[in-house]
Scaffold this motif. Structure first.
Motif, PDB file in Angstrom:
ATOM      1  N   GLU A  20       0.839  -1.208   0.000  1.00  0.00           N
ATOM      2  CA  GLU A  20       0.000   0.000   0.000  1.00  0.00           C
ATOM      3  C   GLU A  20       0.872   1.256   0.000  1.00  0.00           C
ATOM      4  O   GLU A  20       0.609   2.217  -0.735  1.00  0.00           O
ATOM      5  CB  GLU A  20      -0.932   0.005   1.206  1.00  0.00           C
ATOM      6  N   GLU A  21       1.928   1.242   0.804  1.00  0.00           N
ATOM      7  CA  GLU A  21       2.848   2.384   0.854  1.00  0.00           C
ATOM      8  C   GLU A  21       3.500   2.621  -0.509  1.00  0.00           C
ATOM      9  O   GLU A  21       3.585   3.757  -0.984  1.00  0.00           O
ATOM     10  CB  GLU A  21       3.931   2.138   1.908  1.00  0.00           C
TER      11      GLU A  21
ATOM     12  N   LYS B  68       0.879   3.781  -3.225  1.00  0.00           N
ATOM     13  CA  LYS B  68       0.499   5.183  -3.008  1.00  0.00           C
ATOM     14  C   LYS B  68       1.624   6.114  -3.456  1.00  0.00           C
ATOM     15  O   LYS B  68       1.375   7.157  -4.068  1.00  0.00           O
ATOM     16  CB  LYS B  68       0.172   5.420  -1.534  1.00  0.00           C
TER      17      LYS B  68
ATOM     18  N   SER C  84      -6.872   4.476  -6.196  1.00  0.00           N
ATOM     19  CA  SER C  84      -7.286   3.851  -4.941  1.00  0.00           C
ATOM     20  C   SER C  84      -7.903   2.464  -5.143  1.00  0.00           C
ATOM     21  O   SER C  84      -7.717   1.574  -4.314  1.00  0.00           O
ATOM     22  CB  SER C  84      -8.269   4.753  -4.190  1.00  0.00           C
TER      23      SER C  84
ATOM     24  N   ILE D 217      -5.049  -0.021  -5.646  1.00  0.00           N
ATOM     25  CA  ILE D 217      -4.353  -0.239  -4.375  1.00  0.00           C
ATOM     26  C   ILE D 217      -5.168  -1.149  -3.460  1.00  0.00           C
ATOM     27  O   ILE D 217      -4.633  -2.102  -2.879  1.00  0.00           O
ATOM     28  CB  ILE D 217      -4.072   1.110  -3.676  1.00  0.00           C
ATOM     29  N   LYS D 218      -6.450  -0.867  -3.353  1.00  0.00           N
ATOM     30  CA  LYS D 218      -7.316  -1.665  -2.481  1.00  0.00           C
ATOM     31  C   LYS D 218      -7.354  -3.125  -2.910  1.00  0.00           C
ATOM     32  O   LYS D 218      -7.228  -4.036  -2.088  1.00  0.00           O
ATOM     33  CB  LYS D 218      -8.726  -1.077  -2.474  1.00  0.00           C
TER      34      LYS D 218
ATOM     35  N   CYS E 276      -3.809  -4.954  -2.519  1.00  0.00           N
ATOM     36  CA  CYS E 276      -3.492  -5.211  -1.109  1.00  0.00           C
ATOM     37  C   CYS E 276      -4.384  -6.307  -0.522  1.00  0.00           C
ATOM     38  O   CYS E 276      -3.923  -7.103   0.305  1.00  0.00           O
ATOM     39  CB  CYS E 276      -3.606  -3.923  -0.298  1.00  0.00           C
TER      40      CYS E 276
END
Length: 321
Positions: free
Chosen positions: A171-172, A175, A181, A184-185, A188
């Motif tokens: 996630e880090e 981003k 988003s 990423i969601k 992860c």
């Protein structure tokens, strides 16, 4: 007109900077990533002086806009020749994804693994479906292994909670690279669940209850992506780990059966909704709590997915007075 021998390089399947590589990369360091991307997509070799300049100037990638880097990264990892490029040029990627560097040559000391952490990651990327979400998940699924490594008295390496730590680290990174988003969601989620171990009976059949719970957590699309992630992960381990493929196939079949038969595994499948509970006198957070309560009861097979039955269940459990 061919001033720089491009036709010859094409025939030799060679990637070469125009003129002096150092000058070209100093003008725009993103050209380093483009060279890697072309090699991954086309399977061409990067010419020696171009390769050497790429390594020498790799730190200039830190000054490139994250969005430009992420676009090249996606094209690279979805290329047919991504294995060779990721193995040979890992240190260049490490210039803007330094979390990669501890994984290189990190011996796992584990009976399930025949590769270092980084090579396991790279093999998993290369054998996975050429889907940007799945390949990003594979690129980062074990990224935190070096930081949580322990070794027992028998010399066996362990990586407890590496899946959760890798999801946090991914996630880090994502981003930082300005991924959207939703990407990423999803990435992860797949990383956090990639170590999921299905329950099976004596015949190797997975638990329907467990699959319905997993479908509830992931949704349909992510569930099947997770199966593909686990296939890739096992393909990058010792040969005997391929025995798990049969269970993954059965998981996929069972999930398709659950969906096709309309069996309940999510709130949208429930025979009641928020409006029904408002009419029954509930409000605010009570509604979500009550719906999740009866959903779990339905998934566990304790009650039927019938509106009257569900309302009575809530009454019996003091959700409704």
């Amino acid at each position: 007109v061919d001033y720089f021998g491009g036709i010859k390089d094409l025939s030799l399947q060679t990637i070469r900077a125009v003129g002096e590589p150092q000058k070209r990369f100093e003008e725009d360091a993103l050209r380093i990533m483009r060279a890697l991307r072309f090699s991954a997509v086309l399977g061409f070799e990067i010419e020696k002086s171009t390769s050497e300049a790429a390594f020498r100037l790799k730190d200039k990638l830190k000054n490139i806009a994250a969005e430009r880097l992420s676009q090249e990264l996606i094209k690279l990892i979805t290329g047919d020749n991504c294995y060779s490029v990721l193995m040979e040029y890992a240190e260049i990627l490490g210039a803007f994804i330094p979390e990669i560097l501890p994984c290189i040559n990190f011996d796992q000391h584990n009976k399930y693994h025949k590769y270092s952490v980084w090579e396991h990651i790279v093999v998993a990327v290369a054998v996975s479906k050429k889907d940007r979400i799945i390949r990003l998940a594979m690129l980062f699924h074990d990224i935190s292994k070096p930081s949580c490594f322990t070794i027992d008295e028998k010399g066996q390496g362990h990586f407890k909670t590496h899946e959760k730590l890798s999801a946090v680290k991914a996630e880090e990174i994502l981003k930082r690279l300005r991924f959207d988003s939703d990407t990423i969601k999803r990435v992860c989620l797949l990383i956090e669940l990639h170590y999921f171990v299905p329950q099976t009976d004596e015949r190797g059949n997975p638990s329907e209850k467990q699959i319905r719970r997993l479908l509830s957590k992931t949704g349909e699309e992510a569930f099947f992506q997770l199966v593909d992630v686990q296939r890739a992960d096992n393909s990058a381990k010792q040969g005997f780990c391929m025995d798990r493929m049969a269970v993954l196939d059965k998981m996929e079949e069972k999930a398709k059966e659950i969906i096709e038969k309309g069996k309940c595994f999510s709130l949208k499948n429930l025979a009641i909704n928020g409006n029904d509970l408002i009419k029954a006198g509930l409000n605010g957070k009570q509604i979500g709590t009550a719906l999740n309560f009866v959903l779990n009861k339905v998934i566990d097979g304790e009650v039927q997915n019938d509106s009257d039955v569900l309302i009575q269940c809530l009454f019996d459990n003091n959700f409704i007075n």
